[in-house]
Design a protein around this motif. Structure first.
Motif, PDB file in Angstrom:
ATOM      1  N   TYR A 210      15.755 -28.855  51.753  1.00 52.40           N
ATOM      2  CA  TYR A 210      16.706 -28.364  52.721  1.00 52.40           C
ATOM      3  C   TYR A 210      17.967 -27.895  52.003  1.00 52.40           C
ATOM      4  CZ  TYR A 210      14.007 -30.910  56.263  1.00 52.40           C
ATOM      5  OH  TYR A 210      13.023 -31.378  57.086  1.00 52.40           O
TER       6      TYR A 210
ATOM      7  N   GLY B 224      29.834 -28.701  56.534  1.00 53.20           N
ATOM      8  CA  GLY B 224      29.997 -28.870  57.969  1.00 53.20           C
ATOM      9  C   GLY B 224      28.835 -28.381  58.803  1.00 53.20           C
ATOM     10  N   GLN B 225      27.716 -28.103  58.144  1.00 52.06           N
ATOM     11  CA  GLN B 225      26.559 -27.551  58.854  1.00 52.06           C
ATOM     12  C   GLN B 225      25.382 -28.529  58.868  1.00 52.06           C
ATOM     13  OE1 GLN B 225      26.746 -24.419  60.337  1.00 52.06           O
ATOM     14  NE2 GLN B 225      28.888 -24.633  59.717  1.00 52.06           N
ATOM     15  N   GLY B 226      24.381 -28.153  59.661  1.00 50.37           N
ATOM     16  CA  GLY B 226      23.153 -28.936  59.677  1.00 50.37           C
ATOM     17  C   GLY B 226      22.263 -28.566  58.497  1.00 50.37           C
ATOM     18  N   LEU B 227      21.023 -29.005  58.562  1.00 47.25           N
ATOM     19  CA  LEU B 227      20.066 -28.755  57.486  1.00 47.25           C
ATOM     20  C   LEU B 227      19.196 -27.552  57.820  1.00 47.25           C
ATOM     21  CD1 LEU B 227      20.884 -31.781  57.113  1.00 47.25           C
ATOM     22  CD2 LEU B 227      18.598 -32.142  56.220  1.00 47.25           C
TER      23      LEU B 227
ATOM     24  N   ASP C  68      12.649 -21.694  56.804  1.00 42.95           N
ATOM     25  CA  ASP C  68      13.450 -20.692  57.503  1.00 42.95           C
ATOM     26  C   ASP C  68      14.273 -19.799  56.577  1.00 42.95           C
ATOM     27  OD1 ASP C  68      14.035 -23.340  59.811  1.00 42.95           O
ATOM     28  OD2 ASP C  68      12.597 -21.703  60.017  1.00 42.95           O
TER      29      ASP C  68
ATOM     30  N   SER D 149      15.798 -21.603  62.712  1.00 43.53           N
ATOM     31  CA  SER D 149      16.670 -21.711  63.889  1.00 43.53           C
ATOM     32  C   SER D 149      16.864 -23.181  64.226  1.00 43.53           C
ATOM     33  CB  SER D 149      16.057 -20.992  65.065  1.00 43.53           C
ATOM     34  OG  SER D 149      14.804 -21.562  65.390  1.00 43.53           O
ATOM     35  N   GLN D 150      18.003 -23.528  64.812  1.00 45.30           N
ATOM     36  CA  GLN D 150      18.310 -24.893  65.140  1.00 45.30           C
ATOM     37  C   GLN D 150      17.674 -25.241  66.480  1.00 45.30           C
ATOM     38  OE1 GLN D 150      19.763 -26.898  63.125  1.00 45.30           O
ATOM     39  NE2 GLN D 150      20.715 -25.571  61.627  1.00 45.30           N
TER      40      GLN D 150
ATOM     41  N   PHE E 284      16.299 -30.092  62.447  1.00 43.77           N
ATOM     42  CA  PHE E 284      17.535 -30.859  62.546  1.00 43.77           C
ATOM     43  C   PHE E 284      18.588 -30.091  63.320  1.00 43.77           C
ATOM     44  CE2 PHE E 284      16.847 -34.545  59.882  1.00 43.77           C
ATOM     45  CZ  PHE E 284      15.708 -34.192  59.188  1.00 43.77           C
ATOM     46  N   GLY E 285      19.417 -30.846  64.055  1.00 44.73           N
ATOM     47  CA  GLY E 285      20.542 -30.250  64.753  1.00 44.73           C
ATOM     48  C   GLY E 285      21.732 -30.069  63.845  1.00 44.73           C
ATOM     49  N   THR E 286      22.846 -29.706  64.441  1.00 45.13           N
ATOM     50  CA  THR E 286      24.047 -29.356  63.682  1.00 45.13           C
ATOM     51  C   THR E 286      24.932 -30.548  63.373  1.00 45.13           C
ATOM     52  OG1 THR E 286      25.073 -28.792  65.787  1.00 45.13           O
ATOM     53  CG2 THR E 286      24.120 -26.989  64.512  1.00 45.13           C
TER      54      THR E 286
END
Lengths: 116, 113
Positions: A35, A40-43, A59, B1-2, B103-105
């Motif tokens: 990943y 400050g962001q997600g994975l 992705d 995409s989240q 995974f989310g943000t």
């Protein structure tokens, strides 16, 4: 002491250089993942592998490459084609399948990559 | 995409208070997980709730799941300074074949001593 080991902890890349991040696990897990995490962001998933000698793009695979020659190892190469490589990279592993919580992921401590 | 979106993005509370964070997702799921990340470290799995479960407890953690609203909440009771971290939900889609956990943000929690 079971777990996932990522190395190095910090890595610096020069312009036009390929760099390789190491990920080793001794959990006997079939599946492994890479990943990318920006501040400050997600994975975001780069690549994943369900079994030795097989892997799929996630992705954001462009500019990255992987190999899975051994069950316990899943190295990630950040190529010169990746124009914005500065990020925190996390490796994870899980048992194969989805039943009984087998998809719970175990993470390494991460590698922070910066561009010189 | 989240797949998952956490709310709020950031939360600051006093030690001893309860912290609640929410996760919304878009597609049907097999299960939903919550993870914790201390600053500059990897993620650690906290709890997994299956799509046929509505509530689950683990120590000071309580997770609820409402599949009709496609949402989940994580409650941390009697928070401690050591709970300061980012919390992420992760969903496994419900469909055949291999599916990726998404995974989310994240919600950044600060517990003030």
């Amino acid at each position: 002491d079971g777990g996932i080991t990522q190395s190095p902890k910090y890595l610096f890349r020069k312009e036009g250089q390929n760099v390789t991040l190491s990920c080793e696990q001794n959990l006997n897990h079939d599946a492994m993942y890479w990943y990318r995490q920006d501040p400050g962001q997600g994975l975001r998933l780069i690549y994943y592998s369900q079994i030795v000698n097989d892997f799929q793009k996630g992705d954001i695979a462009e500019g990255y490459s992987v190999s899975r020659e051994k069950k316990e190892s899943f190295p990630l190469t950040v190529t010169s084609a990746q124009k914005n490589p500065t990020a925190f990279y996390l490796c994870a592993s899980s048992a194969a399948g989805t039943g009984g919580g087998r998809n719970i992921q175990y993470f390494g401590a991460g590698t922070r990559l910066s561009v010189l | 995409s989240q797949q998952g979106e956490e709310d709020p993005q950031a939360l600051s509370i006093q030690e001893g208070e309860n912290a609640t964070m929410n996760c919304s997702y878009k597609t049907s799921i097999n299960n939903l997980q919550w993870y914790r990340q201390n600053s500059g470290r990897g993620l650690v799995h906290l709890i997994l709730i299956r799509s046929n479960e509505r509530e689950k407890h683990s120590g000071r953690l309580r997770v609820t799941l409402d599949t009709s609203k496609k949402s989940s909440s994580l409650l941390i009771t009697a928070s401690r300074a050591a709970d300061t971290a980012s919390y992420f939900c992760a969903t496994l889609p419900y469909s055949g074949g291999y599916q990726k956990v998404t995974f989310g943000t994240g919600t950044k929690l600060q517990v003030i001593p």
